[in-house]
Write a protein that holds these residues in place. Structure first.
Motif, PDB file in Angstrom:
ATOM      1  N   UNK A  14       0.845  -1.191   0.000  1.00 26.43           N
ATOM      2  CA  UNK A  14       0.000   0.000   0.000  1.00 26.43           C
ATOM      3  C   UNK A  14       0.881   1.242   0.000  1.00 26.43           C
ATOM      4  N   UNK A  15       0.651   2.121  -0.964  1.00 23.49           N
ATOM      5  CA  UNK A  15       1.448   3.339  -1.123  1.00 23.49           C
ATOM      6  C   UNK A  15       1.009   4.391  -0.097  1.00 23.49           C
ATOM      7  N   UNK A  16       1.946   5.196   0.372  1.00 25.42           N
ATOM      8  CA  UNK A  16       1.650   6.281   1.296  1.00 25.42           C
ATOM      9  C   UNK A  16       1.452   5.854   2.732  1.00 25.42           C
ATOM     10  N   UNK A  17       1.785   4.635   3.051  1.00 21.93           N
ATOM     11  CA  UNK A  17       1.534   4.102   4.398  1.00 21.93           C
ATOM     12  C   UNK A  17       2.342   4.808   5.478  1.00 21.93           C
ATOM     13  N   UNK A  18       3.506   5.331   5.132  1.00 25.40           N
ATOM     14  CA  UNK A  18       4.362   5.946   6.147  1.00 25.40           C
ATOM     15  C   UNK A  18       3.761   7.227   6.712  1.00 25.40           C
ATOM     16  N   UNK A  19       2.912   7.878   5.967  1.00 28.22           N
ATOM     17  CA  UNK A  19       2.302   9.114   6.462  1.00 28.22           C
ATOM     18  C   UNK A  19       0.897   8.895   7.022  1.00 28.22           C
ATOM     19  N   UNK A  20       0.421   7.656   7.054  1.00 26.27           N
ATOM     20  CA  UNK A  20      -0.926   7.363   7.553  1.00 26.27           C
ATOM     21  C   UNK A  20      -0.918   7.143   9.061  1.00 26.27           C
ATOM     22  N   UNK A  21      -2.029   7.501   9.702  1.00 28.97           N
ATOM     23  CA  UNK A  21      -2.191   7.176  11.115  1.00 28.97           C
ATOM     24  C   UNK A  21      -2.921   5.837  11.223  1.00 28.97           C
ATOM     25  N   UNK A  22      -3.199   5.411  12.437  1.00 28.78           N
ATOM     26  CA  UNK A  22      -3.789   4.091  12.654  1.00 28.78           C
ATOM     27  C   UNK A  22      -5.157   3.962  11.971  1.00 28.78           C
ATOM     28  N   UNK A  23      -5.997   4.984  12.111  1.00 25.50           N
ATOM     29  CA  UNK A  23      -7.344   4.929  11.514  1.00 25.50           C
ATOM     30  C   UNK A  23      -7.266   4.841   9.990  1.00 25.50           C
ATOM     31  N   UNK A  24      -6.347   5.595   9.397  1.00 28.26           N
ATOM     32  CA  UNK A  24      -6.205   5.565   7.942  1.00 28.26           C
ATOM     33  C   UNK A  24      -5.699   4.210   7.471  1.00 28.26           C
ATOM     34  N   UNK A  25      -4.774   3.621   8.207  1.00 21.74           N
ATOM     35  CA  UNK A  25      -4.281   2.288   7.854  1.00 21.74           C
ATOM     36  C   UNK A  25      -5.409   1.263   7.931  1.00 21.74           C
ATOM     37  N   UNK A  26      -6.243   1.364   8.961  1.00 23.26           N
ATOM     38  CA  UNK A  26      -7.373   0.442   9.106  1.00 23.26           C
ATOM     39  C   UNK A  26      -8.316   0.564   7.916  1.00 23.26           C
TER      40      UNK A  26
END
Length: 107
Positions: free
Chosen positions: A90-102
């Motif tokens: 998944x692209x952009x994962x390093x800038x995501x928070x927990x809710x966004x990753x979920x």
């Protein structure tokens, strides 16, 4: 491991360290997790000379880890979600928070 540790605790340490590394933890962090877990278990079972209140009165490490990692109010940890996103590419994962990753993982 401290001198005088039993073979059982040595095996337990290695198992926990390897599991943490498989989950994506660095070697240093995996060693720290393993050492803390084994030391707490030694204190709970009376194998250490000194033990703090949290080591003897708190729930066992294995029970807590099981609750935190799969279910409960928080669900999987941020690190677990991040590692799953990494495995899925998944692209952009390093800038995501927990809710966004979920959300991205469909949870």
């Amino acid at each position: 491991m401290p001198r005088g540790s039993s073979q059982k605790r040595e095996r337990q340490y290695e198992h926990i360290k390897e599991s943490a590394e498989e989950r994506g933890q660095s070697t240093g962090r995996a060693k720290e997790i393993a050492a803390r877990t084994v030391n707490k278990e030694r204190a709970r079972s009376g194998e250490s000379r000194t033990a703090g209140k949290t080591s003897t009165k708190d729930m066992s490490s294995s029970k807590r880890g099981g609750q935190r990692s799969r279910s409960g109010p928080g669900g999987p940890t941020y690190d677990q979600l991040y590692n799953e996103a990494k495995q899925r590419g998944i692209q952009g994962r390093s800038s995501m928070n927990k809710a966004e990753l979920q959300r991205k993982l469909g949870r």
